[in-house]
Write a protein that holds these residues in place. Structure first.
Motif, PDB file in Angstrom:
ATOM      1  N   SER A 160       0.829  -1.207   0.000  1.00  0.00           N
ATOM      2  CA  SER A 160       0.000   0.000   0.000  1.00  0.00           C
ATOM      3  C   SER A 160       0.859   1.251   0.000  1.00  0.00           C
ATOM      4  O   SER A 160       1.922   1.289   0.632  1.00  0.00           O
ATOM      5  CB  SER A 160      -0.911   0.024   1.232  1.00  0.00           C
ATOM      6  OG  SER A 160      -1.700  -1.140   1.305  1.00  0.00           O
ATOM      7  N   GLY A 161       0.361   2.285  -0.707  1.00  0.00           N
ATOM      8  CA  GLY A 161       1.071   3.551  -0.722  1.00  0.00           C
ATOM      9  C   GLY A 161       0.323   4.617  -1.497  1.00  0.00           C
ATOM     10  O   GLY A 161      -0.739   4.361  -2.082  1.00  0.00           O
ATOM     11  N   GLU A 162       0.897   5.824  -1.498  1.00  0.00           N
ATOM     12  CA  GLU A 162       0.302   6.956  -2.204  1.00  0.00           C
ATOM     13  C   GLU A 162       0.747   6.955  -3.666  1.00  0.00           C
ATOM     14  O   GLU A 162       1.861   6.540  -3.989  1.00  0.00           O
ATOM     15  CB  GLU A 162       0.733   8.273  -1.554  1.00  0.00           C
ATOM     16  CG  GLU A 162       0.369   8.398  -0.082  1.00  0.00           C
ATOM     17  CD  GLU A 162      -1.129   8.550   0.143  1.00  0.00           C
ATOM     18  OE1 GLU A 162      -1.817   9.034  -0.784  1.00  0.00           O
ATOM     19  OE2 GLU A 162      -1.605   8.179   1.231  1.00  0.00           O
ATOM     20  N   THR A 163      -0.136   7.436  -4.546  1.00  0.00           N
ATOM     21  CA  THR A 163       0.199   7.496  -5.966  1.00  0.00           C
ATOM     22  C   THR A 163      -0.651   8.546  -6.665  1.00  0.00           C
ATOM     23  O   THR A 163      -1.677   8.990  -6.135  1.00  0.00           O
ATOM     24  CB  THR A 163      -0.038   6.122  -6.639  1.00  0.00           C
ATOM     25  OG1 THR A 163       0.445   6.159  -7.980  1.00  0.00           O
ATOM     26  CG2 THR A 163      -1.520   5.764  -6.659  1.00  0.00           C
ATOM     27  N   ASP A 164      -0.216   8.947  -7.850  1.00  0.00           N
ATOM     28  CA  ASP A 164      -1.029   9.772  -8.750  1.00  0.00           C
ATOM     29  C   ASP A 164      -1.499   8.870  -9.874  1.00  0.00           C
ATOM     30  O   ASP A 164      -0.703   8.123 -10.453  1.00  0.00           O
ATOM     31  CB  ASP A 164      -0.209  10.928  -9.330  1.00  0.00           C
ATOM     32  CG  ASP A 164       0.079  11.998  -8.292  1.00  0.00           C
ATOM     33  OD1 ASP A 164      -0.746  12.168  -7.384  1.00  0.00           O
ATOM     34  OD2 ASP A 164       1.132  12.650  -8.383  1.00  0.00           O
ATOM     35  N   ARG A 165      -2.789   8.946 -10.203  1.00  0.00           N
ATOM     36  CA  ARG A 165      -3.343   8.057 -11.230  1.00  0.00           C
ATOM     37  C   ARG A 165      -4.164   8.864 -12.223  1.00  0.00           C
ATOM     38  O   ARG A 165      -4.898   9.784 -11.850  1.00  0.00           O
ATOM     39  CB  ARG A 165      -4.208   6.982 -10.571  1.00  0.00           C
ATOM     40  CG  ARG A 165      -4.719   5.898 -11.520  1.00  0.00           C
ATOM     41  CD  ARG A 165      -5.272   4.731 -10.720  1.00  0.00           C
ATOM     42  NE  ARG A 165      -6.026   3.790 -11.526  1.00  0.00           N
ATOM     43  CZ  ARG A 165      -5.487   2.824 -12.261  1.00  0.00           C
ATOM     44  NH1 ARG A 165      -4.178   2.691 -12.300  1.00  0.00           N
ATOM     45  NH2 ARG A 165      -6.243   1.989 -12.949  1.00  0.00           N
ATOM     46  N   ASN A 166      -4.019   8.522 -13.506  1.00  0.00           N
ATOM     47  CA  ASN A 166      -4.824   9.165 -14.544  1.00  0.00           C
ATOM     48  C   ASN A 166      -6.268   8.675 -14.451  1.00  0.00           C
ATOM     49  O   ASN A 166      -6.520   7.463 -14.452  1.00  0.00           O
ATOM     50  CB  ASN A 166      -4.269   8.836 -15.933  1.00  0.00           C
ATOM     51  CG  ASN A 166      -3.039   9.658 -16.261  1.00  0.00           C
ATOM     52  OD1 ASN A 166      -2.987  10.837 -15.946  1.00  0.00           O
ATOM     53  ND2 ASN A 166      -2.049   9.041 -16.894  1.00  0.00           N
TER      54      ASN A 166
END
Length: 351
Positions: free
Chosen positions: A37-43
């Motif tokens: 699990s972690g933070e991300t930027d997603r389109n």
């Protein structure tokens, strides 16, 4: 590496990595189907006509398919299928995604079974990352800052003035007093890799002084790096120099080389204190004769269950465990012996 959370009963841990080496160590503990699990930027695709795609910061949990370490950034990339996340309305469950973790970014790993040897390895990785790799002295003719460098960061150990008066040293004895104080700290340190950095001529003068008074048999090695600044800014500038990043990166390789040298030496002497082969190593661990277990990264990957079993028994018997990367020469040598070896406290008989 810093362990931020660990629960062996609920089979999860959370860490942050402080170096490329930390990412490589963490990668050894993450396997297919683990949940990361972690933070991300997603389109995000438009849902209605006229809307444009946009990027959204999300928190995702992936079921691991593969992992990759980028040594240049450095970063850890985890590719997998999305199991859950937030905001929920934008989560495409079971779609594939890659989480990229950068330095100091929290990484949470949920396993079906967090084995005792994995807990021990995690603690060992954290302890190893705290061991000092280098001592860095950044100075000019007015002051000096000494810091200890480890895998977990930079720690200040001394900061003092040069006793200078005016634009020049008041006398040779004043500079000698300044250098004497520095050399006392440097030569009393257990660290052998010493970085001397800073602007101007004082850096080179200290380097010459250190070489002149170097005790016979001392293993201290000095690296001189010119910087435009002093203090912590100078430290950061010095640590970004290619010569320094290469030297620090070779620290673990030197450790692995020492282990293989010791193993090959004992094998060459036929002393019985160096052994290889699954059956032989298993017996030595069970009898309490082994003090160090070595596995090659290829063996760990190809024989995961046997690796887990060996590492588990090693942890139970107080045996130190090391995974040697096959991309390096020591790991290749170990792979040539079957990928499994051990160093023993005393010789045992095999019948």
């Amino acid at each position: 590496m810093r362990i931020m959370g660990l629960n062996a009963f609920e089979h999860f841990f959370q860490v942050e990595c402080h170096s490329a080496e930390d990412f490589h160590n963490l990668a050894k503990l993450i396997h297919p189907n683990d949940l990361v699990s972690g933070e991300t930027d997603r389109n995000i695709k438009p849902r209605e006509p006229g809307q444009k795609p946009f990027r959204l910061k999300m928190h995702l949990t992936l079921s691991v398919i593969s992992i990759e370490v980028d040594d240049h950034l450095p970063a850890l990339r985890v590719n997998g299928r999305i199991e859950r996340g937030t905001p929920e309305e934008f989560v495409e469950v079971k779609s594939q995604h890659t989480l990229q973790f950068n330095l100091f970014q929290p990484i949470r790993v949920q396993k079906t079974q967090l084995a005792a040897h994995e807990v021990e390895q995690l603690k060992q990785f954290e302890a190893e990352s705290k061991k000092p790799l280098s001592l860095c002295v950044v100075l000019d003719d007015e002051e000096a800052l000494l810091v200890q460098i480890s895998g977990s960061g930079v720690k200040e150990i001394a900061h003092f003035s040069s006793f200078k008066s005016g634009k020049q040293f008041k006398s040779d004895s004043t500079q000698e007093k300044f250098f004497s104080k520095l050399s006392e700290i440097i030569y009393s340190s257990p660290v052998n890799q010493i970085i001397i950095a800073g602007p101007g001529f004082t850096r080179e003068a200290l380097l010459s002084h250190m070489e002149e008074i170097k005790p016979k048999g001392s293993e201290k090695q000095f690296l001189s790096i010119a910087t435009s600044d002093i203090g912590m800014k100078g430290v950061k500038e010095a640590l970004s120099a290619p010569l320094i990043t290469k030297a620090i990166g070779e620290y673990k390789l030197a450790q692995e080389s020492d282990l293989m040298h010791e193993l090959l030496k004992e094998l060459g002497k036929n002393s019985g204190l160096g052994i290889y082969g699954i059956a032989e190593v298993e017996k030595a661990i069970q009898l309490g004769a082994a003090h160090t277990l070595m596995l090659s990264s290829g063996f760990q990957k190809d024989f995961q269950e046997k690796s887990k079993e060996l590492l588990h028994h090693a942890a139970q018997n107080g045996v130190k465990s090391f995974i040697l990367e096959e991309k390096n020469e020591p790991g290749k040598q170990l792979a040539g012996l079957g990928g499994v070896a051990a160093l023993l406290r005393y010789r045992i008989e095999y019948h």
